[in-house]
Design a protein around this motif. Structure first.
Motif, PDB file in Angstrom:
ATOM      1  N   MET A  42       0.820  -1.208   0.000  1.00  0.00           N
ATOM      2  CA  MET A  42       0.000   0.000   0.000  1.00  0.00           C
ATOM      3  C   MET A  42       0.857   1.261   0.000  1.00  0.00           C
ATOM      4  SD  MET A  42      -3.010  -1.200   2.589  1.00  0.00           S
ATOM      5  CE  MET A  42      -3.866   0.345   2.471  1.00  0.00           C
ATOM      6  N   GLY A  43       2.173   1.122  -0.196  1.00  0.00           N
ATOM      7  CA  GLY A  43       3.062   2.271  -0.254  1.00  0.00           C
ATOM      8  C   GLY A  43       3.519   2.746   1.112  1.00  0.00           C
ATOM      9  N   MET A  44       3.453   1.855   2.110  1.00  0.00           N
ATOM     10  CA  MET A  44       3.897   2.197   3.456  1.00  0.00           C
ATOM     11  C   MET A  44       4.977   1.218   3.895  1.00  0.00           C
ATOM     12  SD  MET A  44       0.318   3.047   5.361  1.00  0.00           S
ATOM     13  CE  MET A  44      -0.612   1.658   4.767  1.00  0.00           C
ATOM     14  N   LYS A  45       5.802   1.672   4.843  1.00  0.00           N
ATOM     15  CA  LYS A  45       6.873   0.828   5.355  1.00  0.00           C
ATOM     16  C   LYS A  45       7.008   1.086   6.847  1.00  0.00           C
ATOM     17  CE  LYS A  45      11.769  -0.079   4.663  1.00  0.00           C
ATOM     18  NZ  LYS A  45      12.981   0.312   3.959  1.00  0.00           N
ATOM     19  N   ILE A  46       7.324   0.046   7.606  1.00  0.00           N
ATOM     20  CA  ILE A  46       7.524   0.180   9.042  1.00  0.00           C
ATOM     21  C   ILE A  46       9.019   0.295   9.297  1.00  0.00           C
ATOM     22  CG2 ILE A  46       7.183  -0.888  11.292  1.00  0.00           C
ATOM     23  CD1 ILE A  46       4.848  -2.442   9.917  1.00  0.00           C
ATOM     24  N   VAL A  47       9.412   1.366   9.993  1.00  0.00           N
ATOM     25  CA  VAL A  47      10.814   1.608  10.323  1.00  0.00           C
ATOM     26  C   VAL A  47      10.916   1.960  11.799  1.00  0.00           C
ATOM     27  CG1 VAL A  47      11.442   2.387   7.999  1.00  0.00           C
ATOM     28  CG2 VAL A  47      10.633   4.047   9.671  1.00  0.00           C
ATOM     29  N   THR A  48      12.150   2.024  12.302  1.00  0.00           N
ATOM     30  CA  THR A  48      12.346   2.439  13.696  1.00  0.00           C
ATOM     31  C   THR A  48      12.114   3.946  13.800  1.00  0.00           C
ATOM     32  OG1 THR A  48      14.698   2.913  13.465  1.00  0.00           O
ATOM     33  CG2 THR A  48      14.096   0.643  14.027  1.00  0.00           C
ATOM     34  N   ASP A  49      12.092   4.449  15.023  1.00  0.00           N
ATOM     35  CA  ASP A  49      11.915   5.888  15.225  1.00  0.00           C
ATOM     36  C   ASP A  49      13.013   6.699  14.551  1.00  0.00           C
ATOM     37  OD1 ASP A  49       9.548   5.749  16.614  1.00  0.00           O
ATOM     38  OD2 ASP A  49      10.504   5.713  18.587  1.00  0.00           O
ATOM     39  N   HIS A  50      14.170   6.093  14.325  1.00  0.00           N
ATOM     40  CA  HIS A  50      15.294   6.779  13.682  1.00  0.00           C
ATOM     41  C   HIS A  50      15.327   6.518  12.179  1.00  0.00           C
ATOM     42  CE1 HIS A  50      16.627   7.739  17.680  1.00  0.00           C
ATOM     43  NE2 HIS A  50      16.643   6.460  18.001  1.00  0.00           N
ATOM     44  N   ALA A  78       7.046  -0.507  20.652  1.00  0.00           N
ATOM     45  CA  ALA A  78       8.114  -1.114  19.845  1.00  0.00           C
ATOM     46  C   ALA A  78       9.088  -0.079  19.276  1.00  0.00           C
ATOM     47  CB  ALA A  78       7.523  -1.926  18.708  1.00  0.00           C
ATOM     48  N   ARG A  79       8.787   1.206  19.485  1.00  0.00           N
ATOM     49  CA  ARG A  79       9.626   2.300  18.956  1.00  0.00           C
ATOM     50  C   ARG A  79       9.755   2.226  17.439  1.00  0.00           C
ATOM     51  NH1 ARG A  79      14.011   1.853  23.735  1.00  0.00           N
ATOM     52  NH2 ARG A  79      12.686   2.732  25.343  1.00  0.00           N
TER      53      ARG A  79
END
Length: 72
Positions: free
Chosen positions: A7-15, A65-66
């Motif tokens: 869907m054009g989204m990605k999960i990354v860390t806060d940094h 989970a930050r």
């Protein structure tokens, strides 16, 4: 996880780095808690409330989970 990428989204860390296995496990375990009867309903409602009030739109599992969801 793959649904969000499609869907054009990605999960990354806060940094904004790629998430590690620990981040993935913590995030998914937090979401499993949402399925516990009664407690899960309350947590889903609280999570949606928090998500609506925060500028970054993070839900409880993202805060714990930050991680964050970004557009790719």
């Amino acid at each position: 996880m793959q649904q969000q990428y499609m869907m054009g989204m990605k999960i990354v860390t806060d940094h904004e780095k790629n998430q590690s296995l620990v981040h993935i496990i913590v995030r998914e375990l937090c979401k499993v808690i949402y399925t516990i009867p009664f407690i899960g309903i309350i947590l889903v409602l609280v999570s949606n409330y928090v998500m609506g009030k925060r500028e970054d739109g993070k839900a409880l599992h993202d805060i714990i989970a930050r991680t964050k969801v970004i557009n790719v």
